[in-house]
Scaffold this motif. Sequence first.
Motif, short mmCIF file in Angstrom:
data_model
loop_
_atom_site.label_atom_id
_atom_site.label_comp_id
_atom_site.label_asym_id
_atom_site.label_seq_id
_atom_site.Cartn_x
_atom_site.Cartn_y
_atom_site.Cartn_z
N PHE A 24 0.83 -1.20 0.00
CA PHE A 24 0.00 0.00 0.00
C PHE A 24 0.87 1.25 0.00
CE2 PHE A 24 -2.05 3.44 2.37
CZ PHE A 24 -3.20 3.64 1.61
N ASN A 25 1.88 1.28 0.87
CA ASN A 25 2.75 2.46 0.95
C ASN A 25 3.59 2.65 -0.31
OD1 ASN A 25 1.85 3.34 3.47
ND2 ASN A 25 3.30 2.05 4.57
N ILE A 26 4.02 1.56 -0.92
CA ILE A 26 4.77 1.67 -2.19
C ILE A 26 3.86 2.25 -3.27
CG2 ILE A 26 5.81 0.32 -4.05
CD1 ILE A 26 6.97 -1.53 -1.88
N GLU A 27 2.65 1.74 -3.33
CA GLU A 27 1.68 2.25 -4.32
C GLU A 27 1.35 3.71 -4.04
OE1 GLU A 27 -0.76 2.59 -7.52
OE2 GLU A 27 0.66 0.99 -7.09
N LYS A 28 1.18 4.06 -2.78
CA LYS A 28 0.89 5.45 -2.40
C LYS A 28 2.04 6.36 -2.80
CE LYS A 28 -0.42 8.36 1.50
NZ LYS A 28 -0.74 8.43 2.92
N LEU A 29 3.25 5.92 -2.58
CA LEU A 29 4.43 6.70 -2.95
C LEU A 29 4.51 6.87 -4.46
CD1 LEU A 29 6.96 8.11 -1.82
CD2 LEU A 29 8.17 5.95 -2.02
N ARG A 30 4.21 5.80 -5.18
CA ARG A 30 4.23 5.86 -6.65
C ARG A 30 3.11 6.77 -7.19
NH1 ARG A 30 1.79 4.14 -10.79
NH2 ARG A 30 0.34 2.76 -9.75
N ARG A 31 1.93 6.58 -6.62
CA ARG A 31 0.75 7.31 -7.10
C ARG A 31 0.73 8.77 -6.66
NH1 ARG A 31 -3.14 4.61 -4.35
NH2 ARG A 31 -3.09 6.22 -2.78
N ASP A 32 0.99 9.00 -5.35
CA ASP A 32 0.86 10.35 -4.79
C ASP A 32 2.19 11.08 -4.66
OD1 ASP A 32 -1.81 9.73 -4.56
OD2 ASP A 32 -1.72 9.27 -2.42
N GLY A 33 3.29 10.41 -4.98
CA GLY A 33 4.61 11.01 -4.82
C GLY A 33 4.76 12.37 -5.48
N PRO A 34 4.32 12.53 -6.72
CA PRO A 34 4.50 13.82 -7.39
C PRO A 34 3.76 14.98 -6.70
CG PRO A 34 4.03 12.10 -9.00
CD PRO A 34 3.86 11.49 -7.64
N THR A 35 2.68 14.69 -5.98
CA THR A 35 1.93 15.77 -5.31
C THR A 35 2.35 15.96 -3.86
OG1 THR A 35 0.15 14.25 -4.68
CG2 THR A 35 -0.08 15.41 -6.80
N MET A 36 3.22 15.10 -3.36
CA MET A 36 3.69 15.20 -1.96
C MET A 36 4.90 16.11 -1.89
SD MET A 36 3.68 11.18 -0.91
CE MET A 36 2.92 10.97 0.67
N SER A 37 5.07 16.66 -0.71
CA SER A 37 6.28 17.45 -0.49
C SER A 37 7.47 16.49 -0.41
CB SER A 37 6.17 18.26 0.80
OG SER A 37 6.25 17.41 1.93
N GLU A 38 8.65 17.04 -0.56
CA GLU A 38 9.85 16.20 -0.52
C GLU A 38 10.00 15.53 0.84
OE1 GLU A 38 14.56 16.87 -1.08
OE2 GLU A 38 13.27 17.86 -2.56
N GLN A 39 9.64 16.23 1.90
CA GLN A 39 9.73 15.68 3.25
C GLN A 39 8.73 14.51 3.41
OE1 GLN A 39 8.93 18.44 6.41
NE2 GLN A 39 9.18 16.88 8.01
N GLN A 40 7.51 14.65 2.90
CA GLN A 40 6.52 13.58 2.97
C GLN A 40 6.99 12.35 2.19
OE1 GLN A 40 3.20 15.88 1.44
NE2 GLN A 40 2.16 15.83 3.45
N GLN A 41 7.56 12.60 1.01
CA GLN A 41 8.08 11.50 0.20
C GLN A 41 9.19 10.77 0.96
OE1 GLN A 41 9.44 12.96 -3.57
NE2 GLN A 41 7.38 13.52 -4.28
N GLN A 42 10.07 11.55 1.57
CA GLN A 42 11.20 10.98 2.32
C GLN A 42 10.69 10.15 3.51
OE1 GLN A 42 14.05 10.03 1.60
NE2 GLN A 42 15.09 11.98 1.26
N GLU A 43 9.71 10.68 4.23
CA GLU A 43 9.15 9.97 5.39
C GLU A 43 8.49 8.66 4.97
OE1 GLU A 43 6.52 12.81 7.22
OE2 GLU A 43 8.17 13.91 8.15
N LEU A 44 7.73 8.73 3.86
CA LEU A 44 7.06 7.52 3.38
C LEU A 44 8.08 6.49 2.88
CD1 LEU A 44 4.32 6.22 3.09
CD2 LEU A 44 4.08 7.31 0.85
N ALA A 45 9.10 6.93 2.18
CA ALA A 45 10.15 6.03 1.71
C ALA A 45 10.88 5.39 2.89
CB ALA A 45 11.14 6.79 0.81
N THR A 46 11.14 6.18 3.92
CA THR A 46 11.78 5.65 5.13
C THR A 46 10.88 4.63 5.81
OG1 THR A 46 12.97 7.73 5.45
CG2 THR A 46 12.79 6.29 7.36
N LYS A 47 9.59 4.93 5.87
CA LYS A 47 8.63 4.00 6.47
C LYS A 47 8.59 2.68 5.71
CE LYS A 47 3.84 3.74 8.03
NZ LYS A 47 2.55 4.43 8.16
N VAL A 48 8.58 2.76 4.37
CA VAL A 48 8.59 1.56 3.54
C VAL A 48 9.86 0.75 3.80
CG1 VAL A 48 8.78 0.72 1.15
CG2 VAL A 48 7.05 2.44 1.73
#
Length: 174
Positions: A73-97
């Motif tokens: 789910f988080n990988i898909e969310k990062l792929r799908r919503d990554g472009p609209t997320m801030s860099e910090q949100q992307q980094q946090e989600l990538a770290t969580k994954v």
Amino acid sequence: MMFKNTVTKTAIVLVAALVMAGTAVAKEMKIAFVDIQAVAAQIPQSATIQENIRTEFAAKIDEMSQLEKDINFNIEKLRRDGPTMSEQQQQELATKVQQQRQQYEATARPLDEQIRARQNEERNKILAMIKAAIDVVAEREKFDVVLNAGAAVYAKPEYDISDAVAAQVSKAKK
């Protein structure tokens, strides 16, 4: 010289007698074979053991399954919503994954080993039960030798005691 000839003749006669006696004994020997894997697959104890193992590890397997779903789910969310997320949100989600993957790998291997060890333990119990049943059937039917079906290159079906062994194991208590 004559002594040597007599000894040789006697030895030849003895060897011939032993060969003929061996042939006579071999014809009287009663041999059977059993397909141990087929017996193990058809006895009710095997199904019970598999169900017990599934039940024993169900919570851990469900936990691993949920963790796998979360990772996906988080990988898909990062792929799908990554472009609209801030860099910090992307980094946090990538770290969580990454943390979830590490947790999965750290948990999955030991769980797999535990399940395999339990299956081996239970398989050994089943094989012991089958061996005991083979002994009972062989004794009852007066077989001299019982071979594993895999060891026999050819055997007539009437020498297969697999069904009798399965019936004997099924009578036994777990």
